[in-house]
Enzyme design. Structure first.
Site, mmCIF file in Angstrom:
data_model
loop_
_atom_site.group_PDB
_atom_site.id
_atom_site.type_symbol
_atom_site.label_atom_id
_atom_site.label_comp_id
_atom_site.label_asym_id
_atom_site.label_seq_id
_atom_site.Cartn_x
_atom_site.Cartn_y
_atom_site.Cartn_z
ATOM 1 N N ARG B 285 -10.011 15.757 26.319
ATOM 2 C CA ARG B 285 -9.493 15.024 25.161
ATOM 3 C C ARG B 285 -10.438 13.900 24.761
ATOM 4 N NH1 ARG B 285 -6.117 10.390 25.235
ATOM 5 N NH2 ARG B 285 -5.651 9.810 23.085
ATOM 6 N N SER B 300 -3.778 13.202 20.272
ATOM 7 C CA SER B 300 -3.134 12.735 21.510
ATOM 8 C C SER B 300 -3.072 13.933 22.472
ATOM 9 C CB SER B 300 -1.730 12.236 21.193
ATOM 10 O OG SER B 300 -0.932 13.306 20.712
ATOM 11 N N ASP B 343 11.087 8.604 18.989
ATOM 12 C CA ASP B 343 11.963 7.446 19.090
ATOM 13 C C ASP B 343 11.787 6.581 17.849
ATOM 14 O OD1 ASP B 343 11.788 4.348 20.818
ATOM 15 O OD2 ASP B 343 13.604 5.434 20.265
ATOM 16 N N GLN B 372 4.677 12.124 12.357
ATOM 17 C CA GLN B 372 4.816 10.788 12.928
ATOM 18 C C GLN B 372 4.814 9.713 11.860
ATOM 19 O OE1 GLN B 372 1.747 11.287 15.752
ATOM 20 N NE2 GLN B 372 3.177 11.541 17.467
ATOM 21 N N SER B 393 9.802 16.559 25.002
ATOM 22 C CA SER B 393 10.071 15.139 24.816
ATOM 23 C C SER B 393 9.106 14.324 25.653
ATOM 24 C CB SER B 393 11.514 14.842 25.241
ATOM 25 O OG SER B 393 11.730 13.459 25.262
ATOM 26 N N ASN B 394 8.295 13.535 25.001
ATOM 27 C CA ASN B 394 7.298 12.763 25.734
ATOM 28 C C ASN B 394 7.815 11.358 26.034
ATOM 29 O OD1 ASN B 394 5.001 11.965 26.967
ATOM 30 N ND2 ASN B 394 3.694 12.072 25.152
ATOM 31 N N GLY B 418 6.727 12.975 31.805
ATOM 32 C CA GLY B 418 6.670 11.598 32.279
ATOM 33 C C GLY B 418 5.333 10.961 31.943
ATOM 34 N N ILE B 420 1.507 9.482 32.508
ATOM 35 C CA ILE B 420 0.326 9.922 33.261
ATOM 36 C C ILE B 420 -0.094 8.775 34.175
ATOM 37 C CG2 ILE B 420 -2.048 10.743 33.124
ATOM 38 C CD1 ILE B 420 -1.415 11.838 30.341
ATOM 39 N N HIS B 446 21.377 28.051 31.962
ATOM 40 C CA HIS B 446 21.492 28.966 33.100
ATOM 41 C C HIS B 446 22.293 30.224 32.799
ATOM 42 C CE1 HIS B 446 20.396 29.927 37.031
ATOM 43 N NE2 HIS B 446 20.773 28.835 37.676
ATOM 44 N N ASP B 450 17.092 32.340 34.233
ATOM 45 C CA ASP B 450 17.209 32.105 35.673
ATOM 46 C C ASP B 450 16.054 31.248 36.171
ATOM 47 O OD1 ASP B 450 16.257 35.536 36.094
ATOM 48 O OD2 ASP B 450 14.951 33.774 36.033
#
Lengths: 373, 476
Positions: B285, B300, B343, B372, B393-394, B418, B420, B446, B450
């Site tokens: 990147r 990003s 968000d 964005q 979802s970041n 989550g 980095i 579920h 599976d």
């Protein structure tokens, strides 16, 4: 809180009139001329609020000079949907502000100057202020045909409005502010101040449209700076004070304690839109869906910017009645706002039956509803 | 409180007699009547007609535009009562009296007349008694039409509650610094003043020896010589907390979210988490960022995550499906419309990138930029927000490692990323190296997915990201 004890930092500028001052202590009592270094409409309106709330104007009157980047400013008791083209404002990124004084809607850009005359409540006198402005203009360019009307407007050549007025009176202080068109974008002005929204009924103060003209068109040698200087000079002469303009920074919390909260409040949705007096929307529109044209009738009551009552009349069975009533129920209590409605209706779609045809009908109807806002 | 009074009386002798007088005679009556005032609905106060005062400029009529109070509300002197408008001037009318609003003489948008009654205020009869300049400020009950009070003597403004507090603590209002509007004295100012007097609030002093407080010691550090000997113990004051619960209705978008989340919870979720080594991707990147910049796009990590997910969905299409209401049919969606949770001020909104299966990483980045900027301007359209088939979802941009994301119906899977972190890991040679580690938490329905499918999809996605070069082989 008296301004003189708290104003500290001012910027340097290389103009004869404008000088940095380390405080107001050394100013001759009787008057003060200040100019904002910011072009943010909310920050500048906040300065007006701050002076109104915190300054003791007993033996001292204040003239505040300011200019804004493109913005539409509506009066305290007005309806933004009635007054301007909100869609266009959003597209062009033009800000919308509601001021605390009464009166009508104006368009501000850097070609327009704003003057605020602060006095005690007892010394509030608008005609006197406007005559001062006219005197300053005539001193600058004696050939200008400018005069004050009994509606507190200033007309050029007897027919074009170059200045509008509004005022705010509080318990002990009062202010009168007015605009002055020097070189504003008339094209943008007329397009943003035309409301496309139909079927609105309200008791909000309506604006009185007028033909406008820039002073620049009458005399291309005029600039905003010259006008500001001329008016400041006339004010200084009449109040027998220093011909000095103090620059202030509306973001300076040390000089103006509490100013940032005032700025924030002026930007909240609850102030800008929520303070709109109760109004109703009664309109109908056509929708084209797969070779047929449908008539839809919408009736809504909006209070505090939120939809109090919502009724949508659709052709029978075009949408399942349960879905239509779900839409009306969900809109009730929601903000009369395109963004809020978009997120609302798209989220609702997640719990509707997953049928492509149904979804496209729903989207079509909702998009038309959103256009009303 | 006892100690207080003794101390005050000894140091401020010339006021002593006045204080005693007030406390002995009218104070009790005052507080007694106040109590009556508060508990009973029917009061025995005097009703005063507050007339609309002169606006100036010879104006005789105004329009009432907004009421700040309603009948039954209690007001203090200087509180705003209403906003009236006359000929482009907006005027805030403030109350001259403390009391309870008994009648509003006008409705909204009605014309009000200068000199005529605006509201009727019921004033507490006992207020007229206290006339001590130093302790209590009382508005003169005159019939003059002034819009602001002429305050005799010191210009100390304070509400009745504040004045009561001052009187109960024997405080002279003129000695308190007011920090409210117009130098008004607020409750906080009285409390601060009190704190300074008693020394109740002490900063921790590192030099002080730890002396156990003597059980019956003098509680107030009256003189400096006492400081060296005793550690002052705070005077206990009743904690005054005047906060109130605030109830608001749930409306609009929030209401829709309540519906969606309630429906989501009906889906039996199972979770699967893993750790991804992004060291190589981070490097890649860095190399590609300037190139994207020249094309006007901010690059990003999300475009890579999204494209890798789409490649994975090609192998495991059940994760890009939808189950109908009766759980009778599964629809495999052809388009990979991957939602990206954003968000915003309003809350969580999820616009989606359409047809990722035919987009390049650059195109995805470009579309993300567009979404964005629209998202932050509050201008996303209905088509941007509908039609999603899979969501990422970041949440790591805010923080966190592992989460338990909730599936957004009508989808069947969701992944939460989550932050980095740079962590030590062992490489192939058994050496400890710096690695860029990110955690992913998947949730899946579920009923039709599976654990094995989810795990394999996650492994594939992980392998694309840990070794970006492998994406080249499968890119269409």
């Amino acid at each position: 809180m008296v301004l003189q004890s708290s104003l500290k930092n001012c910027l340097q500028r290389s103009c004869i009139l404008r000088m940095p001052k380390a405080g107001f202590r050394s100013t001759t009592s009787g008057g003060l001329i200040i100019q904002s270094i910011s072009n943010d409409v909310y920050q500048n309106l906040a300065v007006e609020d701050w002076i109104h709330d915190h300054m003791n104007l007993e033996n001292r009157q204040v003239l505040f000079l300011w200019r804004n980047c493109p913005a539409v400013v509506i009066g305290r008791h007005q309806n933004p949907w009635q007054e301007c083209n909100l869609r266009l404002l959003r597209q062009k990124n033009i800000k919308l502000a509601r001021r605390r004084s009464g009166g009508g809607t104006v368009y501000h850009d850097l070609g327009n100057i704003n003057l605020t005359f602060f006095t005690t409540r007892k010394k509030y006198e608008r005609m006197e202020n406007l005559r001062l402005v006219v005197k300053a203009l005539k001193a600058l360019r004696p050939q200008l045909d400018v005069r004050v009307t009994d509606r507190y407007d200033i007309l050029l050549d007897g027919q074009y409005k170059i200045s509008g007025t509004a005022a705010k009176l509080g318990r002990t202080t009062a202010y009168h502010h007015c605009t002055l068109l020097c070189n504003a974008d008339k094209f943008v002005l007329s397009s943003v101040l035309k409301s496309p929204y139909k079927g609105l009924k309200s008791n909000a103060t309506p604006s009185v449209p007028a033909s406008v003209k820039n002073l620049f068109e009458e005399d291309p040698s005029l600039t905003c700076e010259m006008l500001l200087d001329a008016i400041a000079e006339e004010y200084a002469t009449q109040h027998q004070i220093d011909h000095r303009i103090t620059l202030i920074n509306p973001a300076d919390e040390t000089a103006l304690p509490g100013i940032n909260n005032k700025t924030k409040e002026l930007q909240t949705w609850d102030w800008v839109y929520g303070k709109t007096p109760k109004f109703s929307v009664s309109t109908c529109f056509n929708m084209v869906y797969k070779d047929s044209v449908l008539d839809v009738k919408v009736d809504m009551d909006v209070k505090h910017g939120r939809i109090e009552v919502c009724n949508i009349d659709l052709p029978e069975q075009w949408l399942p009645p349960a879905l239509c009533s779900e839409l009306m129920k969900s809109l009730t209590g929601s903000k009369f706002c395109p963004n809020e409605t978009t997120t609302l209706v798209t989220t609702l779609l997640r719990v509707c039956p997953q049928d492509d045809e149904l979804h496209s009908k729903w989207n079509l109807l909702c998009e038309n509803m959103i256009m009303l806002m | 409180v006892c100690i207080h009074r003794v101390r005050w009386c000894s140091s401020i002798r010339f006021i002593k007699s006045k204080y005693v007088c007030v406390f002995d005679k009218s104070a009790l009556k005052f507080s007694h009547q106040q109590r009556l005032f508060r508990t009973s609905a029917v009061s025995c106060g005097q009703i005063v007609q507050f007339k609309l005062s002169d606006i100036g400029e010879g104006i005789t009529e105004v329009t009432v535009k907004e009421w700040y109070i309603k009948e039954g509300d209690s007001v203090s002197q200087f509180d705003s009562i209403c906003e009236v408008q006359s000929d482009k001037a907006s005027v805030t009318i403030t109350s001259r009296y403390d009391g309870i609003i008994r009648k509003l003489h006008y409705n909204l948008d009605e014309i009000a007349y200068v000199g005529k009654p605006l509201v009727d205020i019921e004033i507490d009869a006992s207020k007229g008694v206290a006339s001590e300049e130093d302790v209590v400020e009382t508005p003169p009950m005159s019939h003059e039409e002034h819009t602001h009070q002429e305050i005799k003597g010191h210009k100390t403004l304070a509400t009745p509650a504040v004045r009561r507090l001052a009187m109960e603590n024997n405080i002279k209002l003129s000695e308190v610094v007011g920090t409210g509007k117009d130098n008004r004295i607020l409750k906080e100012d009285i409390l601060n003043y009190l704190a300074k007097q008693t020394g109740a609030i002490l900063p921790p002093s590192p030099k002080a020896e730890i002396i156990p407080p003597l059980p019956k010691s003098e509680t107030v550090p009256a003189a400096p010589k006492d400081k060296a000997r005793k550690l002052p113990v705070p005077v206990s004051r009743p904690i005054v907390f005047s906060g109130e619960d605030k109830t608001e209705p749930i409306t609009g978008f929030q209401k829709a979210m309540v519906k969606t989340m309630s429906a989501a919870l009906k889906i039996p979720h199972f979770g699967y988490c893993d750790e991804i080594d992004l060291t190589r991707l981070v490097q890649l990147r860095e190399e590609l960022k300037p190139l994207a910049q020249t094309r006007g796009i901010k690059l990003s990590f999300m475009p890579f995550f999204i494209k890798a997910a789409s490649l994975g969905l090609l192998q495991y299409p059940i994760l890009n499906a939808s189950l109908d209401e009766n759980c009778q049919n599964v629809t495999y969606k052809a388009s990979h419309n991957i939602g990206v949770a954003m968000d915003t001020e309003q809350g969580l909104i999820v616009p989606n990138v359409k047809n990722v299966q035919v987009c390049s990483v650059f195109e995805i980045a470009s579309e993300l930029n567009r979404l964005q900027s629209l998202g932050s301007a509050g201008q996303l359209g209905t088509s941007d927000l509908t039609g999603g088939t899979f969501t990422l979802s970041n949440v790591g941009t805010i923080g966190g490692t592992y989460t338990k994301p909730v599936i957004l119906p009508p989808e069947v899977a969701i992944g939460a990323l989550g932050k980095i972190q740079v962590l030590p890991r062992f490489n192939g040679k058994g050496e400890v190296v710096k690695a860029q580690i990110m955690n992913v938490s998947w949730s899946a329905d579920h009923r039709i997915i599976d654990g094995a499918t989810m795990a394999r999809f996650s492994n594939l996605w992980k392998s694309y990201l840990e070794n970006p070069a492998s994406m080249l082989l499968d890119l269409k």
